[in-house]
Enzyme design. Structure first.
Site, PDB file in Angstrom:
ATOM      1  N   CYS A  17      35.145  61.240  50.892  1.00  0.00           N
ATOM      2  CA  CYS A  17      36.267  60.458  51.413  1.00  0.00           C
ATOM      3  C   CYS A  17      37.560  61.255  51.271  1.00  0.00           C
ATOM      4  O   CYS A  17      38.444  61.185  52.118  1.00  0.00           O
ATOM      5  CB  CYS A  17      36.390  59.141  50.664  1.00  0.00           C
ATOM      6  SG  CYS A  17      34.811  58.352  50.363  1.00  0.00           S
ATOM      7  N   CYS A  66      34.584  58.852  46.750  1.00  0.00           N
ATOM      8  CA  CYS A  66      33.772  60.018  46.472  1.00  0.00           C
ATOM      9  C   CYS A  66      34.397  61.253  47.133  1.00  0.00           C
ATOM     10  O   CYS A  66      35.316  61.123  47.944  1.00  0.00           O
ATOM     11  CB  CYS A  66      32.341  59.800  46.956  1.00  0.00           C
ATOM     12  SG  CYS A  66      32.236  59.447  48.704  1.00  0.00           S
TER      13      CYS A  66
END
Lengths: 368, 75
Positions: free
Chosen positions: B13, B10
């Protein structure tokens, strides 16, 4: 690779505009309808509903620590604690599936086991502050409330059913928790902060004279601002703003694109077909709506404009709720990830249970 | 030194990865960066909240994006 992709995109754009039926009635109508729906969202839902909801979600991300919820979902947690906590915690913890899935896998493999993990998995995407309030703001208070209650209730029920179907022993382990960083904001300040912001959303939903409404909302916004300025430490304040911003950045583009697309295709949806299939509150209609919702992928919040279009075209309230219950928590991509953790059998059972329960809940709501 | 970045891919990250790279650049330290995206592996490492940062097998941070400043201290 990048060059090739860019080339494909340019060619696709070229072909789209080359063959675009410019000047035809249906295209004019569709475009106009797309912009009209966007305009409706900007004027009626963004400032009064979405913006406060995003600030609340940001606040939750700062003040509600994931670790503190996990305490109740460890291997030694009693079922009467773990199920209710799992069913509601999705609502406060999650905005995107990337936070849900690791927590789900962790609760399943190292914590309270399959049942609570499933309850959490379902409740996460199905109930979050922004989605519930946007539903209420766009589709009406009744269906918003029904969505919130039914989703929490279904989460527990789906978890219990799964735990009953697959009675398995989990290695009872305690979840390793990180040291919690001490929050230095007073409890009263936090309570006042959340209460005033939720208050804005609630007042917005009331049917009262607009001068009183805006006065009250302004007053509560002022309280929130004062609390933030006087009682929050600079660091907390910055965290809150950056969390709010990252949530908004994640959701707003998809929502706006989704709203436009829905508005665009709205005039093209054949009304007859909708009325014929989901126009009345029958078992078939509810089932069809759940199955459709289960396999379609809605990015968070976009389910709301989609439902708005379908209801405008004659969809019944019952099937509408079925779709709202099955839609956000299930989608083809989510199913694939769930499969890698649970395996085929449990994944199929989970999907079937969610579809069936959503249909039943929709059917009941349609009769009320 | 081995740095593992845990997350299913996502935006958060990716932000973490960028922060780690910046921290390495600013301190001039060398490290091997591994991105762990498989959810089962993430759980095996004992992390429940992504994005998470693991340095030499030790979880230094999970559930939030640490600032470059903080990462420098852990390196």
């Amino acid at each position: 690779m990048k060059e090739k992709n860019a080339f494909i995109i340019i060619v696709a754009l070229f072909l789209t505009f080359y063959f675009m039926p410019v000047g035809s009635d249906w295209l004019d109508n569709a475009l106009l309808s797309g912009f009209a729906l966007l305009h409706e969202y900007m004027t009626q839902h963004v400032l009064t509903c979405l913006v406060p909801a995003f600030f609340i979600a940001g606040g939750i991300a700062v003040f509600v620590k994931k670790q503190s919820v996990l305490k109740y979902l460890g291997g030694k947690a009693k079922p009467y604690v773990s199920y209710p906590i799992a069913s509601v915690s999705g609502a406060i913890l999650a905005v995107c599936s990337c936070t849900i899935l690791p927590l789900f896998a962790g609760i399943y493999k190292r914590g309270a086991g399959l049942g609570p993990a499933i309850a959490f998995l379902y409740s996460g995407p199905a109930i979050n502050v922004a989605a519930i309030f946007l539903t209420a703001s766009v589709l009406g208070f009744k269906i918003g409330l029904a969505r919130a209650i039914a989703a929490i209730f279904l989460a527990g029920l789906v978890g219990l059913t799964m735990a009953f179907l697959f009675r398995e022993k989990t290695a009872k382990q305690e979840i390793a928790l990180e040291e919690e960083t001490q929050q230095k904001t007073s409890k009263t300040a936090i309570t006042l902060f959340f209460a005033s912001m939720v208050g804005i959303l609630v007042v917005n939903g009331l049917q009262i004279d607009w001068t009183i409404k805006w006065g009250l909302m302004g007053f509560m916004a002022l309280i929130a601002v004062i609390v933030v300025l006087l009682k929050f430490k600079t660091e907390t304040r910055n965290n809150w703003l950056s969390e709010t911003w990252s949530i908004s950045k994640l959701l707003i583009p998809y929502l706006f694109i989704g709203v436009f697309i829905v508005g665009f295709i709205m005039p093209l949806i054949p009304e007859k077909l909708i009325i014929q299939w989901v126009g009345s509150n029958t078992i078939q209609a509810n089932f069809l709506a759940s199955v459709f919702g289960a396999f379609m992928y809605f990015s968070t919040l976009t389910e709301v404009p989609i439902m708005q279009a379908l209801i405008a075209k004659g969809m019944n309230q019952g099937p509408a709720l079925s779709l709202l219950l099955a839609g956000p928590s299930l989608s083809l991509p989510a199913m694939l990830v769930i499969r890698s953790i649970l395996g085929n059998k449990k994944t199929i059972a989970y999907i079937a249970i969610v579809v069936i329960y959503s249909s039943i809940a929709g059917l009941i709501f349609g009769m009320i | 030194m081995k740095i593992q970045i845990l997350g299913t891919g996502c935006p958060k990250c990716k932000q973490l990865e960028a922060n780690v790279k910046k921290a390495l650049e600013e301190t001039g330290k060398k490290a091997e960066i591994e991105k762990v995206t498989d959810i089962n592996k993430i759980i095996e490492l004992g992390v429940m909240a992504t994005p998470a940062l693991v340095i030499d097998g030790k979880i230094v941070c999970s559930g939030r994006i640490p600032l470059t400043k903080e990462i420098k201290k852990w390196l």
